[in-house]
Design a protein around this motif. Structure first.
Motif, PDB file in Angstrom:
ATOM      1  N   ALA A   1       0.861  -1.192   0.000  1.00 36.97           N
ATOM      2  CA  ALA A   1       0.000   0.000   0.000  1.00 36.97           C
ATOM      3  C   ALA A   1       0.898   1.244   0.000  1.00 36.97           C
ATOM      4  O   ALA A   1       1.242   1.781   1.052  1.00 36.97           O
ATOM      5  CB  ALA A   1      -0.926  -0.002   1.201  1.00 36.97           C
ATOM      6  N   VAL A   2       1.265   1.693  -1.185  1.00 37.53           N
ATOM      7  CA  VAL A   2       2.193   2.812  -1.328  1.00 37.53           C
ATOM      8  C   VAL A   2       1.592   4.093  -0.755  1.00 37.53           C
ATOM      9  O   VAL A   2       2.281   4.884  -0.115  1.00 37.53           O
ATOM     10  CB  VAL A   2       2.619   2.986  -2.801  1.00 37.53           C
ATOM     11  N   ALA A   3       0.294   4.299  -0.949  1.00 34.50           N
ATOM     12  CA  ALA A   3      -0.357   5.501  -0.411  1.00 34.50           C
ATOM     13  C   ALA A   3      -0.222   5.548   1.117  1.00 34.50           C
ATOM     14  O   ALA A   3      -0.022   6.621   1.698  1.00 34.50           O
ATOM     15  CB  ALA A   3      -1.822   5.549  -0.828  1.00 34.50           C
ATOM     16  N   ALA A   4      -0.300   4.401   1.767  1.00 37.82           N
ATOM     17  CA  ALA A   4      -0.138   4.353   3.221  1.00 37.82           C
ATOM     18  C   ALA A   4       1.296   4.713   3.619  1.00 37.82           C
ATOM     19  O   ALA A   4       1.515   5.421   4.616  1.00 37.82           O
ATOM     20  CB  ALA A   4      -0.505   2.972   3.747  1.00 37.82           C
ATOM     21  N   LEU A   5       2.269   4.250   2.833  1.00 34.32           N
ATOM     22  CA  LEU A   5       3.667   4.620   3.102  1.00 34.32           C
ATOM     23  C   LEU A   5       3.871   6.126   2.976  1.00 34.32           C
ATOM     24  O   LEU A   5       4.540   6.747   3.799  1.00 34.32           O
ATOM     25  CB  LEU A   5       4.605   3.901   2.130  1.00 34.32           C
ATOM     26  N   VAL A   6       3.280   6.699   1.922  1.00 32.72           N
ATOM     27  CA  VAL A   6       3.390   8.151   1.714  1.00 32.72           C
ATOM     28  C   VAL A   6       2.723   8.891   2.874  1.00 32.72           C
ATOM     29  O   VAL A   6       3.287   9.849   3.414  1.00 32.72           O
ATOM     30  CB  VAL A   6       2.767   8.564   0.364  1.00 32.72           C
TER      31      VAL A   6
ATOM     32  N   LEU B   1       5.325   3.509  -8.727  1.00 30.80           N
ATOM     33  CA  LEU B   1       4.961   3.265  -7.331  1.00 30.80           C
ATOM     34  C   LEU B   1       6.038   2.453  -6.608  1.00 30.80           C
ATOM     35  O   LEU B   1       6.291   2.674  -5.423  1.00 30.80           O
ATOM     36  CB  LEU B   1       3.603   2.567  -7.249  1.00 30.80           C
ATOM     37  N   ARG B   2       6.697   1.557  -7.317  1.00 27.82           N
ATOM     38  CA  ARG B   2       7.816   0.826  -6.706  1.00 27.82           C
ATOM     39  C   ARG B   2       8.961   1.791  -6.388  1.00 27.82           C
ATOM     40  O   ARG B   2       9.623   1.667  -5.358  1.00 27.82           O
ATOM     41  CB  ARG B   2       8.287  -0.289  -7.625  1.00 27.82           C
ATOM     42  N   LEU B   3       9.195   2.776  -7.262  1.00 27.26           N
ATOM     43  CA  LEU B   3      10.235   3.776  -6.997  1.00 27.26           C
ATOM     44  C   LEU B   3       9.851   4.677  -5.824  1.00 27.26           C
ATOM     45  O   LEU B   3      10.715   5.085  -5.042  1.00 27.26           O
ATOM     46  CB  LEU B   3      10.506   4.599  -8.243  1.00 27.26           C
ATOM     47  N   VAL B   4       8.571   4.981  -5.700  1.00 31.37           N
ATOM     48  CA  VAL B   4       8.102   5.761  -4.544  1.00 31.37           C
ATOM     49  C   VAL B   4       8.409   4.983  -3.266  1.00 31.37           C
ATOM     50  O   VAL B   4       8.929   5.541  -2.293  1.00 31.37           O
ATOM     51  CB  VAL B   4       6.595   6.091  -4.661  1.00 31.37           C
TER      52      VAL B   4
ATOM     53  N   LEU C   1       8.668  16.940  -0.103  1.00 31.42           N
ATOM     54  CA  LEU C   1       8.555  15.484  -0.105  1.00 31.42           C
ATOM     55  C   LEU C   1       7.513  15.000  -1.110  1.00 31.42           C
ATOM     56  O   LEU C   1       7.754  14.055  -1.856  1.00 31.42           O
ATOM     57  CB  LEU C   1       8.184  14.976   1.287  1.00 31.42           C
ATOM     58  N   LEU C   2       6.363  15.656  -1.129  1.00 36.75           N
ATOM     59  CA  LEU C   2       5.321  15.268  -2.089  1.00 36.75           C
ATOM     60  C   LEU C   2       5.798  15.434  -3.517  1.00 36.75           C
ATOM     61  O   LEU C   2       5.557  14.569  -4.359  1.00 36.75           O
ATOM     62  CB  LEU C   2       4.056  16.107  -1.869  1.00 36.75           C
ATOM     63  N   SER C   3       6.462  16.527  -3.792  1.00 36.27           N
ATOM     64  CA  SER C   3       6.990  16.758  -5.134  1.00 36.27           C
ATOM     65  C   SER C   3       8.011  15.689  -5.507  1.00 36.27           C
ATOM     66  O   SER C   3       8.012  15.161  -6.622  1.00 36.27           O
ATOM     67  CB  SER C   3       7.622  18.147  -5.216  1.00 36.27           C
ATOM     68  N   LEU C   4       8.880  15.354  -4.577  1.00 38.10           N
ATOM     69  CA  LEU C   4       9.879  14.314  -4.812  1.00 38.10           C
ATOM     70  C   LEU C   4       9.202  12.979  -5.097  1.00 38.10           C
ATOM     71  O   LEU C   4       9.515  12.302  -6.077  1.00 38.10           O
ATOM     72  CB  LEU C   4      10.802  14.173  -3.600  1.00 38.10           C
ATOM     73  N   LEU C   5       8.270  12.601  -4.247  1.00 40.80           N
ATOM     74  CA  LEU C   5       7.637  11.292  -4.376  1.00 40.80           C
ATOM     75  C   LEU C   5       6.715  11.206  -5.577  1.00 40.80           C
ATOM     76  O   LEU C   5       6.541  10.129  -6.149  1.00 40.80           O
ATOM     77  CB  LEU C   5       6.870  10.959  -3.096  1.00 40.80           C
ATOM     78  N   ASP C   6       6.163  12.304  -5.996  1.00 42.21           N
ATOM     79  CA  ASP C   6       5.218  12.287  -7.116  1.00 42.21           C
ATOM     80  C   ASP C   6       5.920  12.569  -8.440  1.00 42.21           C
ATOM     81  O   ASP C   6       6.145  11.670  -9.244  1.00 42.21           O
ATOM     82  CB  ASP C   6       4.113  13.314  -6.853  1.00 42.21           C
TER      83      ASP C   6
END
Length: 194
Positions: free
Chosen positions: A35-40, A71-74, A96-101
């Motif tokens: 669950a990548v969204a949960a990690l974020v 999403l795997r890279l996120v 952080l959001l910009s980096l991850l997105d």
């Protein structure tokens, strides 16, 4: 890269030691384990930011083929960012959001998460890319050294330069063709006047 970051070798070892769980298939359309969204969400919460559902939507994945690698890279980036050095330093949720997105999308366009872990040059590119996007450089390097090394490793930079080179060659070819047509027309005009 104005700020001094952590030791590069430490980050490279951390990337190499990425737990298999962080490379599980991302949850999309009822499939996948991670669950990548949960990690974020948890990562942003560590910065004191409460993520909105809209912000997290980008990390749920809507197109399996297109979003899987991103999403795997996120997840890989989150693993790296959960290092003690980053946890004590990072407090800017927007960065952080910009980096991850957006930044992870750039990397996903050129290589796979597996390559960023297993290939030594891609691993260094990933570490340097993360640092640069957060305005850090590896400890012990000057801004010039860090910039030069990232440029030398950067697949996205290499692709950009190749594209610019192709465009320049296309423009040069078009100019040569236009000049040849103009010369032929002038030569024909000269022959018809004589």
């Amino acid at each position: 890269m104005n700020n001094i970051g952590p030791n590069l070798q430490h980050l490279l070892r951390r990337i190499s030691a990425t737990p298999a769980d962080f490379l599980d298939d991302p949850k999309m359309h009822g499939r996948g384990e991670l669950a990548v969204a949960a990690l974020v969400h948890d990562t942003l919460r560590q910065t004191g930011h409460q993520a909105t559902a809209e912000q997290l939507q980008r990390f749920t994945g809507s197109h399996a083929e297109k979003d899987h690698n991103r999403l795997r890279l996120v997840a890989l980036a989150i693993w790296v960012l959960n290092d003690d050095w980053f946890k004590s330093t990072l407090h800017d949720a927007d960065a952080l959001l910009s980096l991850l997105d957006l930044a992870m999308q750039q990397l996903a366009d050129v290589s796979t998460a597996t390559k960023y872990i297993n290939d030594s040059e891609r691993r260094e590119e990933f570490a340097r890319f993360l640092l640069a996007r957060l305005d850090y450089r590896p400890a012990g390097e000057s801004i010039t050294q860090a910039t030069d090394r990232l440029s030398a490793l950067s697949t996205t930079e290499r692709n950009r330069l190749l594209q610019e080179s192709r465009e320049a060659e296309a423009r040069a070819r078009a100019i040569r063709e236009a000049l040849a047509k103009q010369a032929a027309a002038e030569s024909a005009d000269k022959w018809t006047r004589e």
